[in-house]
Design an enzyme around this catalytic site. Structure first.
Site, PDB file in Angstrom:
ATOM      1  N   HIS A  29       0.854  -1.189  -0.133  1.00 15.70           N
ATOM      2  CA  HIS A  29       0.036  -0.100  -0.091  1.00 15.70           C
ATOM      3  C   HIS A  29       0.810   1.289  -0.105  1.00 15.70           C
ATOM      4  O   HIS A  29       0.765   2.080  -0.868  1.00 15.70           O
ATOM      5  CB  HIS A  29      -0.836  -0.134   1.214  1.00 15.70           C
ATOM      6  CG  HIS A  29      -1.665   1.084   1.684  1.00 15.70           C
ATOM      7  ND1 HIS A  29      -2.953   1.317   1.310  1.00 15.70           N
ATOM      8  CD2 HIS A  29      -1.213   2.562   1.827  1.00 15.70           C
ATOM      9  CE1 HIS A  29      -3.508   2.421   1.713  1.00 15.70           C
ATOM     10  NE2 HIS A  29      -2.522   3.133   1.903  1.00 15.70           N
ATOM     11  N   GLU A  30       1.886   1.125   0.681  1.00 20.11           N
ATOM     12  CA  GLU A  30       2.613   2.371   0.857  1.00 20.11           C
ATOM     13  C   GLU A  30       3.606   2.515  -0.252  1.00 20.11           C
ATOM     14  O   GLU A  30       4.107   3.463  -0.791  1.00 20.11           O
ATOM     15  CB  GLU A  30       3.621   2.266   2.298  1.00 20.11           C
ATOM     16  CG  GLU A  30       2.762   2.555   3.651  1.00 20.11           C
ATOM     17  CD  GLU A  30       1.928   3.854   3.589  1.00 20.11           C
ATOM     18  OE1 GLU A  30       2.346   4.618   3.008  1.00 20.11           O
ATOM     19  OE2 GLU A  30       0.890   3.498   4.278  1.00 20.11           O
ATOM     20  N   HIS A  33       1.708   4.494  -3.244  1.00 15.71           N
ATOM     21  CA  HIS A  33       1.792   6.027  -2.818  1.00 15.71           C
ATOM     22  C   HIS A  33       2.994   6.380  -3.347  1.00 15.71           C
ATOM     23  O   HIS A  33       3.204   7.482  -3.967  1.00 15.71           O
ATOM     24  CB  HIS A  33       1.692   6.302  -1.281  1.00 15.71           C
ATOM     25  CG  HIS A  33       0.368   6.090  -0.676  1.00 15.71           C
ATOM     26  ND1 HIS A  33      -0.632   6.431  -1.293  1.00 15.71           N
ATOM     27  CD2 HIS A  33      -0.128   5.583   0.371  1.00 15.71           C
ATOM     28  CE1 HIS A  33      -1.775   6.259  -0.637  1.00 15.71           C
ATOM     29  NE2 HIS A  33      -1.568   5.586   0.445  1.00 15.71           N
TER      30      HIS A  33
END
Length: 212
Positions: A29-30, A33
């Site tokens: 997820h990170e 980003h």
């Protein structure tokens, strides 16, 4: 009673599966980003060392410990929104990238489960358990992060898309109150209904794709 820690003694395989899936899903997820921020022209994730698989960098030791104890954790990716090529829409894209990764992982898990179902009884039960866990937790992470309250990604997506104006400023200045609302939402029956519906929809779509 901590049900996750109970699993560590009663069913270590399931315990480690949950911990690894949660940590891996948050790290990816990170990374979502970080990669989209870099694509938008922001060098901050690279400068700060966030273009990495290292969970300590993305989550920190305290968050990792919470995952091990409670199955709950979080991550953070440093970005400089003023450096995004598309400014407002760049922020929307970067914010949406993390939840999008979780949704992609959930869809991938659904496909694997349906392919395994089509293959029949020859598939190892632990493999099914792992991918079922990937589906479950990534749907939860997707829905949680898309709740439109700060500091969750859904707020940045909503604010950048619809320009929340005064309401956005009010929510940003409300301290931890918006997150308390998000916690109540996640623990509500409607949220469980929605998450169950999304998981079911993914499995139905995957079944259609594999023709089982």
């Amino acid at each position: 009673m901590n049900l996750l820690l109970d699993l560590a003694f009663d069913d270590p395989a399931t315990y480690f599966t949950i911990v690894l899936v949660v940590v891996g899903s948050i790290v990816l997820h990170e990374l979502g980003h970080a990669l989209v921020a870099s694509w938008e022209g922001d060098p901050t994730p690279k400068i700060r060392g966030h273009l990495t698989w290292n969970p300590v960098v993305h989550m920190g030791w305290f968050s990792l410990a919470l995952v091990a104890v409670m199955g709950l954790g979080w991550g953070a990716t440093p970005v400089n929104r003023s450096m995004f090529r598309h400014r407002r829409w760049g922020d929307v894209l970067v914010s949406a990238a993390g939840p999008a990764v979780n949704l992609i992982l959930a869809c991938l898990a659904g496909l694997v489960l349906m392919i395994a179902a089509r293959a029949g009884s020859g598939v190892d039960g632990h493999v099914l358990s792992v991918w079922g866990t990937v589906l479950h937790f990534n749907v939860l992470l997707f829905l949680l992060n898309m709740i439109p309250v700060p500091p969750l990604d859904g707020f940045s997506v909503a604010d950048g898309t619809f320009d929340l104006g005064g309401l956005g400023s009010l929510l940003r200045g409300a301290g931890m109150f918006p997150m308390l609302i998000a916690i109540l939402v996640v623990n509500s029956d409607p949220f469980r209904v929605v998450s169950g519906f999304v998981m079911g929809a993914i499995l139905v779509a995957a079944r259609f794709l594999v023709g089982s």
